[in-house]
Structures are given as C-alpha cells and as structure tokens.
Scaffold this motif. Structure first.
Motif, short mmCIF file in Angstrom:
data_model
loop_
_atom_site.label_atom_id
_atom_site.label_comp_id
_atom_site.label_asym_id
_atom_site.label_seq_id
_atom_site.Cartn_x
_atom_site.Cartn_y
_atom_site.Cartn_z
N UNK A 177 1.08 -0.76 0.10
CA UNK A 177 -0.07 -0.02 -0.09
C UNK A 177 0.91 1.08 -0.03
N UNK A 178 1.66 1.12 0.72
CA UNK A 178 3.16 2.40 0.96
C UNK A 178 3.22 3.12 -0.80
N UNK A 202 5.15 8.89 4.75
CA UNK A 202 5.74 9.16 6.35
C UNK A 202 4.81 10.30 7.39
N UNK A 203 4.67 11.18 7.04
CA UNK A 203 3.74 12.06 7.19
C UNK A 203 2.47 11.69 7.46
N UNK A 204 1.95 10.52 6.98
CA UNK A 204 0.46 10.01 7.17
C UNK A 204 0.91 8.69 8.39
N UNK A 205 2.46 8.29 8.21
CA UNK A 205 2.99 7.30 9.25
C UNK A 205 2.92 7.71 10.38
N UNK A 255 2.98 1.93 13.07
CA UNK A 255 1.38 3.23 12.35
C UNK A 255 1.69 2.95 10.94
N UNK A 256 3.28 2.45 10.93
CA UNK A 256 3.27 2.34 9.42
C UNK A 256 2.94 1.14 8.82
N UNK A 257 2.95 0.06 9.52
CA UNK A 257 2.15 -1.63 9.02
C UNK A 257 0.83 -1.41 9.01
N UNK A 258 0.10 -0.43 9.61
CA UNK A 258 -1.88 -0.11 9.26
C UNK A 258 -1.55 0.74 8.28
N UNK A 259 -0.60 1.88 8.25
CA UNK A 259 -0.95 2.76 6.52
C UNK A 259 -1.09 2.04 5.91
N UNK A 260 0.49 0.75 5.95
CA UNK A 260 0.44 0.04 4.16
C UNK A 260 -0.80 -0.68 3.76
N UNK A 261 -1.27 -1.59 5.44
CA UNK A 261 -3.14 -1.97 5.48
C UNK A 261 -3.70 -1.34 4.57
N UNK A 262 -3.82 0.18 5.09
CA UNK A 262 -5.02 1.29 4.72
C UNK A 262 -5.06 1.13 3.52
N UNK A 263 -3.79 1.54 3.07
CA UNK A 263 -3.85 2.51 2.20
C UNK A 263 -4.69 1.25 0.86
N UNK A 316 -10.80 -3.73 9.56
CA UNK A 316 -10.32 -4.42 10.67
C UNK A 316 -10.48 -2.85 11.52
N UNK A 317 -10.95 -3.33 12.61
CA UNK A 317 -10.51 -1.77 13.70
C UNK A 317 -8.95 -1.87 14.01
N UNK A 318 -8.07 -2.52 14.11
CA UNK A 318 -7.17 -1.86 13.54
C UNK A 318 -6.49 -1.19 12.35
N UNK A 319 -7.09 -1.71 11.09
CA UNK A 319 -7.09 -1.15 9.73
C UNK A 319 -7.39 0.36 10.15
N UNK A 320 -8.16 0.17 10.38
CA UNK A 320 -9.37 1.80 9.77
C UNK A 320 -8.45 3.12 10.89
N UNK A 321 -7.83 3.35 11.51
CA UNK A 321 -7.16 4.72 12.07
C UNK A 321 -6.50 5.13 10.72
N UNK A 322 -6.02 4.43 9.95
CA UNK A 322 -5.49 4.83 7.52
C UNK A 322 -6.23 5.66 7.07
N UNK A 323 -7.26 4.83 7.39
CA UNK A 323 -8.61 5.44 6.81
C UNK A 323 -8.65 6.98 7.25
#
Length: 142
Positions: free
Chosen positions: A11-12, A21-24, A38-46, A62-69
């Motif tokens: 996703x990154x 990097x700003x998003x993470x 946070x990097x892993x979460x943003x990667x999955x979210x993207x 997932x609840x864990x990935x939702x913060x990326x969105x």
C-alpha cells in the motif's frame, strides 16, 4: 522447472514517500501507536482503499486498520486528490462496525491479496491467534 516469483505490491507504494511518512507519523501520534506499527497500519489501509477504489465495493476495514483511513481522510487535500486522480471519485467512509466479524475480514483480506498486495494478517484478525475485534471482540471464533 523454475517457478516464477510473483512480486507483491504494498500500500505504501500508492503514495509518495514524503506523504506516507507524514501519514505514518500522524497515525502514530494520533492513535498512540509505535511508529513501526503505524507504518504497517498505513500500508494495509492504503491497499484496502485501493481495492475499494478499483472495485467500487463497499468494504469494512478491521478495527486495527481503520485508523489508516481516518488518518488519510484528515489529510483532506491529499486524500481528495488521490481518490479523484486514481478512481475519478471520492471514496466515502460510511462506518459500519457490525461487518467486522472474522468471516468478513477473511473476505476483505482475500480481496486485497487477490489484487496482488502483501497482507499483514495480524492487523486483520485472521491469523491463528485471537485478535480483537474480529476474533475475540465480536466474532465467533474464540
């Protein structure tokens, strides 16, 4: 006979390094995550957003990935431009946490994987270990 390696994308790779990097950084600070998480979460979210954007399907993270969105949407200029340039439309967030059971997350993970993305299953509650919310939170597997 030589097997061909299929290169999985992440996703990154969907945004430039500076934006990622700003998003993470924001995700880590806003949600109290270690930067590496946070990097892993943003990667999955993207990756998740790309699958929704390309297919037009309404999926739940997932609840864990939702913060990326949430993180990306809070960077509204970048998020809007990204959506419009890639998909010709804005991907709206219509929360519906009742679709976060293990079966739903397995389906979402399957769609992300089918799109060629590497998947960190520990963030989706689909690994053998029990992960909230998909497994112990509201799912039937525990």
């Amino acid at each position: 006979m030589t097997a061909l390696a299929t290169e999985q994308v992440t996703g990154r790779q969907l945004v430039n390094a500076e934006l990622f990097n700003r998003l993470a950084d924001f995700c880590a600070e806003e949600y109290g995550m270690e930067r590496s998480v946070a990097e892993r979460v943003m990667d999955e979210g993207l990756a998740f957003l790309d699958v929704m954007g390309r297919t037009g399907e309404s999926l739940s993270p997932s609840k864990v990935v939702d913060p990326a969105w949430h993180t990306f949407m809070l960077h509204s200029t970048e998020y809007t431009e990204w959506c419009l340039s890639r998909y010709g439309r804005y991907i709206h967030h219509a929360p519906n946490s009742r679709y976060r059971d293990k079966a739903a997350m397995v389906d979402v993970v399957g769609k992300i994987r089918a799109a060629g993305y590497a998947v960190d299953e520990s963030l989706w509650g689909t690994t053998a270990d029990c992960n909230e919310p998909a497994c112990c939170g509201d799912g039937p597997c525990c």
